[in-house]
Design a protein around this motif. Structure first.
Motif, PDB file in Angstrom:
ATOM      1  N   LEU A   1       0.815  -1.211   0.000  1.00  0.00           N
ATOM      2  CA  LEU A   1       0.000   0.000   0.000  1.00  0.00           C
ATOM      3  C   LEU A   1       0.854   1.269   0.000  1.00  0.00           C
ATOM      4  CD1 LEU A   1      -2.829   1.171   0.130  1.00  0.00           C
ATOM      5  CD2 LEU A   1      -2.705   1.012   2.610  1.00  0.00           C
ATOM      6  N   LEU A   2       1.952   1.281   0.761  1.00  0.00           N
ATOM      7  CA  LEU A   2       2.814   2.470   0.803  1.00  0.00           C
ATOM      8  C   LEU A   2       3.451   2.759  -0.550  1.00  0.00           C
ATOM      9  CD1 LEU A   2       4.530   2.111   4.290  1.00  0.00           C
ATOM     10  CD2 LEU A   2       2.694   3.653   3.635  1.00  0.00           C
ATOM     11  N   ASN A   3       3.850   1.724  -1.249  1.00  0.00           N
ATOM     12  CA  ASN A   3       4.432   1.918  -2.587  1.00  0.00           C
ATOM     13  C   ASN A   3       3.389   2.475  -3.556  1.00  0.00           C
ATOM     14  OD1 ASN A   3       6.939   1.011  -1.810  1.00  0.00           O
ATOM     15  ND2 ASN A   3       6.612  -1.078  -2.546  1.00  0.00           N
ATOM     16  N   ALA A   4       2.165   1.974  -3.469  1.00  0.00           N
ATOM     17  CA  ALA A   4       1.098   2.467  -4.338  1.00  0.00           C
ATOM     18  C   ALA A   4       0.798   3.935  -4.045  1.00  0.00           C
ATOM     19  CB  ALA A   4      -0.151   1.618  -4.158  1.00  0.00           C
ATOM     20  N   ALA A   5       0.759   4.298  -2.765  1.00  0.00           N
ATOM     21  CA  ALA A   5       0.508   5.697  -2.387  1.00  0.00           C
ATOM     22  C   ALA A   5       1.626   6.593  -2.905  1.00  0.00           C
ATOM     23  CB  ALA A   5       0.387   5.812  -0.874  1.00  0.00           C
ATOM     24  N   TYR A   6       2.871   6.143  -2.799  1.00  0.00           N
ATOM     25  CA  TYR A   6       4.012   6.919  -3.289  1.00  0.00           C
ATOM     26  C   TYR A   6       3.906   7.139  -4.802  1.00  0.00           C
ATOM     27  CZ  TYR A   6       8.736   8.253  -4.554  1.00  0.00           C
ATOM     28  OH  TYR A   6       9.819   8.903  -5.085  1.00  0.00           O
ATOM     29  N   GLU A   7       3.565   6.082  -5.523  1.00  0.00           N
ATOM     30  CA  GLU A   7       3.445   6.202  -6.985  1.00  0.00           C
ATOM     31  C   GLU A   7       2.337   7.178  -7.382  1.00  0.00           C
ATOM     32  OE1 GLU A   7       3.219   2.416  -8.933  1.00  0.00           O
ATOM     33  OE2 GLU A   7       5.054   1.707  -7.956  1.00  0.00           O
ATOM     34  N   GLU A   8       1.212   7.139  -6.691  1.00  0.00           N
ATOM     35  CA  GLU A   8       0.123   8.072  -6.979  1.00  0.00           C
ATOM     36  C   GLU A   8       0.534   9.505  -6.672  1.00  0.00           C
ATOM     37  OE1 GLU A   8      -2.749   7.515  -8.623  1.00  0.00           O
ATOM     38  OE2 GLU A   8      -1.868   5.538  -8.910  1.00  0.00           O
ATOM     39  N   LYS A   9       1.287   9.694  -5.596  1.00  0.00           N
ATOM     40  CA  LYS A   9       1.776  11.035  -5.246  1.00  0.00           C
ATOM     41  C   LYS A   9       2.680  11.564  -6.357  1.00  0.00           C
ATOM     42  CE  LYS A   9       4.406  13.540  -1.743  1.00  0.00           C
ATOM     43  NZ  LYS A   9       5.088  13.474  -0.450  1.00  0.00           N
ATOM     44  N   GLN A  10       3.558  10.721  -6.875  1.00  0.00           N
ATOM     45  CA  GLN A  10       4.469  11.149  -7.935  1.00  0.00           C
ATOM     46  C   GLN A  10       3.699  11.532  -9.204  1.00  0.00           C
ATOM     47  OE1 GLN A  10       7.677  11.790  -7.231  1.00  0.00           O
ATOM     48  NE2 GLN A  10       6.978  11.168  -5.213  1.00  0.00           N
ATOM     49  N   LYS A  11       2.652  10.794  -9.522  1.00  0.00           N
ATOM     50  CA  LYS A  11       1.826  11.126 -10.686  1.00  0.00           C
ATOM     51  C   LYS A  11       1.146  12.482 -10.501  1.00  0.00           C
ATOM     52  CE  LYS A  11       0.625   6.338 -11.735  1.00  0.00           C
ATOM     53  NZ  LYS A  11      -0.499   5.383 -11.723  1.00  0.00           N
ATOM     54  N   THR A  12       0.670  12.746  -9.306  1.00  0.00           N
ATOM     55  CA  THR A  12      -0.027  13.998  -9.004  1.00  0.00           C
ATOM     56  C   THR A  12       0.905  15.195  -9.129  1.00  0.00           C
ATOM     57  OG1 THR A  12      -1.489  12.817  -7.502  1.00  0.00           O
ATOM     58  CG2 THR A  12      -1.372  15.199  -7.225  1.00  0.00           C
TER      59      THR A  12
ATOM     60  N   ALA B   1       3.184  15.889 -11.146  1.00  0.00           N
ATOM     61  CA  ALA B   1       3.382  16.334 -12.525  1.00  0.00           C
ATOM     62  C   ALA B   1       2.340  17.366 -12.966  1.00  0.00           C
ATOM     63  CB  ALA B   1       3.345  15.133 -13.463  1.00  0.00           C
ATOM     64  N   TYR B   2       1.202  17.398 -12.311  1.00  0.00           N
ATOM     65  CA  TYR B   2       0.114  18.306 -12.695  1.00  0.00           C
ATOM     66  C   TYR B   2       0.057  19.581 -11.863  1.00  0.00           C
ATOM     67  CZ  TYR B   2      -1.512  14.340 -15.363  1.00  0.00           C
ATOM     68  OH  TYR B   2      -1.591  13.308 -16.253  1.00  0.00           O
ATOM     69  N   MET B   3       0.970  19.734 -10.917  1.00  0.00           N
ATOM     70  CA  MET B   3       0.930  20.873 -10.004  1.00  0.00           C
ATOM     71  C   MET B   3       1.892  21.977 -10.407  1.00  0.00           C
ATOM     72  SD  MET B   3       0.780  19.051  -6.327  1.00  0.00           S
ATOM     73  CE  MET B   3      -0.782  18.615  -5.634  1.00  0.00           C
ATOM     74  N   LYS B   4       1.526  23.194 -10.034  1.00  0.00           N
ATOM     75  CA  LYS B   4       2.427  24.328 -10.198  1.00  0.00           C
ATOM     76  C   LYS B   4       3.551  24.194  -9.171  1.00  0.00           C
ATOM     77  CE  LYS B   4      -1.326  27.287 -11.692  1.00  0.00           C
ATOM     78  NZ  LYS B   4      -2.168  28.437 -11.377  1.00  0.00           N
ATOM     79  N   PRO B   5       4.708  24.836  -9.411  1.00  0.00           N
ATOM     80  CA  PRO B   5       5.861  24.676  -8.511  1.00  0.00           C
ATOM     81  C   PRO B   5       5.566  24.941  -7.025  1.00  0.00           C
ATOM     82  CG  PRO B   5       6.564  25.752 -10.511  1.00  0.00           C
ATOM     83  CD  PRO B   5       5.056  25.644 -10.583  1.00  0.00           C
ATOM     84  N   LYS B   6       4.848  26.000  -6.712  1.00  0.00           N
ATOM     85  CA  LYS B   6       4.543  26.295  -5.301  1.00  0.00           C
ATOM     86  C   LYS B   6       3.621  25.235  -4.697  1.00  0.00           C
ATOM     87  CE  LYS B   6       6.708  30.124  -4.325  1.00  0.00           C
ATOM     88  NZ  LYS B   6       7.660  30.238  -3.254  1.00  0.00           N
ATOM     89  N   GLU B   7       2.647  24.779  -5.484  1.00  0.00           N
ATOM     90  CA  GLU B   7       1.755  23.716  -5.014  1.00  0.00           C
ATOM     91  C   GLU B   7       2.552  22.440  -4.759  1.00  0.00           C
ATOM     92  OE1 GLU B   7      -0.812  23.540  -8.372  1.00  0.00           O
ATOM     93  OE2 GLU B   7      -2.156  25.095  -7.629  1.00  0.00           O
ATOM     94  N   ARG B   8       3.447  22.125  -5.678  1.00  0.00           N
ATOM     95  CA  ARG B   8       4.273  20.930  -5.560  1.00  0.00           C
ATOM     96  C   ARG B   8       5.147  20.986  -4.306  1.00  0.00           C
ATOM     97  NH1 ARG B   8       7.414  21.354 -10.094  1.00  0.00           N
ATOM     98  NH2 ARG B   8       5.519  21.061 -11.283  1.00  0.00           N
ATOM     99  N   GLU B   9       5.696  22.164  -4.028  1.00  0.00           N
ATOM    100  CA  GLU B   9       6.559  22.325  -2.860  1.00  0.00           C
ATOM    101  C   GLU B   9       5.814  21.988  -1.564  1.00  0.00           C
ATOM    102  OE1 GLU B   9       9.067  25.866  -0.630  1.00  0.00           O
ATOM    103  OE2 GLU B   9       8.347  26.203  -2.666  1.00  0.00           O
TER     104      GLU B   9
END
Length: 66
Positions: free
Chosen positions: A3-14, A16-24
Motif C-alpha cells: 500500500l505504501l508503494n502504491a501511495a508513493y506512486e500516486e503522489k508522484q503522478k499527481t 506532474a500536474y501541479m504548479k511549482p509552489k503547489e508541488r513544494e
C-alpha cells in the motif's frame, strides 16, 4: 505491491500536474501542523498552519483556496 508503494506512486503522478509552489507544499508533509487561523470571504478560504514540530523547515504555511 504494498500500500505504501502504491501511495508513493500516486503522489508522484499527481506532482506532474501541479504548479511549482503547489508541488513544494505537497512534497513536504503537513503532518503535525497546527491550524493557526482560517479566514473566509465570498471567493476564497485561507488556512494558516504553524509547522513547529512538522516535517518541514518552514515555520508557517498559508494555503489559499479559490
Amino acid at each position: 505491491m504494498c500500500l505504501l508503494n502504491a501511495a508513493y506512486e500516486e503522489k508522484q503522478k499527481t506532482l506532474a500536474y501541479m504548479k511549482p509552489k503547489e508541488r513544494e507544499v505537497f512534497e513536504q508533509s503537513l503532518h503535525d501542523a497546527t491550524i493557526v487561523s482560517i479566514r473566509r470571504n465570498a471567493t476564497q478560504v485561507e488556512l494558516t498552519f504553524d509547522m513547529a514540530g512538522g516535517f518541514t523547515a518552514k515555520s508557517i504555511i498559508s494555503l489559499t483556496f479559490k
